[in-house]
Scaffold this active site. Structure first.
Site, PDB file in Angstrom:
ATOM      1  N   THR A  16       0.844  -1.192   0.000  1.00 43.22           N
ATOM      2  CA  THR A  16       0.000   0.000   0.000  1.00 43.22           C
ATOM      3  C   THR A  16       0.880   1.243   0.000  1.00 43.22           C
ATOM      4  OG1 THR A  16      -0.212   0.219   2.421  1.00 43.22           O
ATOM      5  CG2 THR A  16      -1.758  -1.268   1.287  1.00 43.22           C
ATOM      6  N   SER A  20       4.741   6.322  -4.021  1.00 41.61           N
ATOM      7  CA  SER A  20       5.571   7.399  -3.500  1.00 41.61           C
ATOM      8  C   SER A  20       6.479   6.895  -2.393  1.00 41.61           C
ATOM      9  CB  SER A  20       4.676   8.535  -2.953  1.00 41.61           C
ATOM     10  OG  SER A  20       5.426   9.684  -2.655  1.00 41.61           O
ATOM     11  N   GLY A  21       7.658   7.488  -2.272  1.00 40.75           N
ATOM     12  CA  GLY A  21       8.522   7.266  -1.124  1.00 40.75           C
ATOM     13  C   GLY A  21       8.868   5.815  -0.884  1.00 40.75           C
ATOM     14  N   GLY A  23       7.017   3.224  -0.263  1.00 43.18           N
ATOM     15  CA  GLY A  23       6.212   2.241  -0.992  1.00 43.18           C
ATOM     16  C   GLY A  23       6.716   2.030  -2.407  1.00 43.18           C
ATOM     17  N   TYR A 159       0.665  12.434  13.929  1.00 43.80           N
ATOM     18  CA  TYR A 159       1.422  11.359  13.285  1.00 43.80           C
ATOM     19  C   TYR A 159       2.097  10.484  14.339  1.00 43.80           C
ATOM     20  CZ  TYR A 159       4.852   9.119  10.191  1.00 43.80           C
ATOM     21  OH  TYR A 159       5.617   8.207   9.517  1.00 43.80           O
TER      22      TYR A 159
END
Length: 334
Positions: A16, A20-21, A23, A159
């Site tokens: 998932t 981006s980044g 993943g 976060y």
């Protein structure tokens, strides 16, 4: 049931947050290792481009457009994996989002959205994966947490709270699936050079950045894919983050004072907001990428991670944990 994980080249892996980044790095590294991948993200255009690029190079890849905050959408991911490859062997819960600002500055609705993605997204994925893997006789669930699950940081309260929650969720899940042949691993990255600061919704008044030392997303990909094939409880991705975590556990008040003195400044980049096309993906996808758009130094490997991957280091890690707890108790008595 003993845990017996397949080599990466024989696996189907769900990822998932795949465009981006971390993943994206995981997907690219997985297909290079010969695995089939089900790439999941909200960004339909980025998913289509990823599939076209990797399939042209011979990769086995299927894609699924889904917001992990939606449990119905997450159920659909398993259906895509089954239709394309007959099922999956590992599921990596990587999707995440965030905000910058104090707890008071960030609206409650944004707090909830961060939890919907970062905590409930991991919950939805873990439940779907566990049901599927039980039927297949085992496999791996890998959750991407953070060192902020050990130690909160200023300006990223929501976060940090989600990553503490993911720690508890992962520990609980591991106990519940014990005996089902399912490995459950929590990856704890330190600061990684991804588009996260640009993607996060920002209330600070200055552009956000990640503090040094930074590592490239390849370090997280290395840890996550190692966990797909080798049962581990926890892997820290980046030695700087591991040291920060140890300090926070051994001397929490010292960590508080350091954070108060430098934590906000270390997360701000005055005059450089990065790529405007990436700004604020909290509620809808924005432009994605492997790394942040600003020039930074990022380490391409982590000695600390390589040490953790070696057999026998579980005992060493346990001894370190005992020493940290002893130090905390000693500090509390003083």
């Amino acid at each position: 049931m003993p845990i017996a994980l397949k080599p990466l080249g024989q696996q189907v892996i769900v990822v998932t947050g795949a465009t981006s980044g971390n993943g994206l790095a995981i997907v690219e590294r997985a297909v290079k290792a010969g695995a089939a991948v089900v790439a999941v993200a909200r960004n339909e255009a980025a998913l289509a481009a990823l599939r076209t690029r990797l399939a042209a190079a011979g990769a086995r890849i299927a894609v699924c457009v889904a917001d992990v905050a939606d449990p119905v959408a997450v159920e659909r991911i398993a259906g895509v994996a089954t239709g394309a490859f007959g099922g999956f062997d590992s599921w990596i819960n990587n999707a995440g989002t965030g905000t910058y600002g104090t707890l008071e500055q960030v609206p409650v609705a944004d707090h909830r959205r961060v939890f919907d993605v970062n905590y409930f997204g991991v919950l939805h994925g873990s439940l779907v994966a566990a049901r599927h893997l039980r039927r297949r006789g085992g496999g791996a669930i890998v959750n991407i947490g953070s060192i902020l699950g050990d130690r909160a940081i200023l300006q990223q309260g929501p976060y940090s709270a989600t990553k503490h929650a993911v720690q508890a969720l992962t520990d609980t899940l591991r106990m519940e699936v014990e005996g089902d042949g399912i490995s459950v691993t929590l990856i704890k990255p330190g600061p990684i050079d991804t588009p996260f600061p640009e993607h996060a919704r920002n209330y600070m008044g200055q552009p956000p950045r990640l503090p040094q030392p930074l590592y490239t997303p390849a370090v997280v990909a290395d840890a996550a894919l190692f966990a797909c094939a080798h049962p581990r409880r926890t892997l820290y991705a980046g030695g700087g983050g591991l040291l920060s975590s140890i300090l926070a556990q051994a001397a929490p008040r010292v960590a508080d004072l350091i954070m108060k003195a430098a934590g906000t400044r270390a997360q701000q980049q005055p005059g450089d907001a990065g790529d405007p096309a990436r700004h604020d993906n909290l509620h809808r996808p924005r432009a994605d990428g492997l790394r942040g758009s600003r020039p930074v130094h990022a380490r391409r490997s982590s000695i600390a991670l390589q040490v953790q991957k070696r057999p026998g280091t579980v005992l060493i890690a346990s001894l370190i944990g005992i020493a940290v707890m002893a130090a905390r108790r000693g500090g509390a008595r003083r």
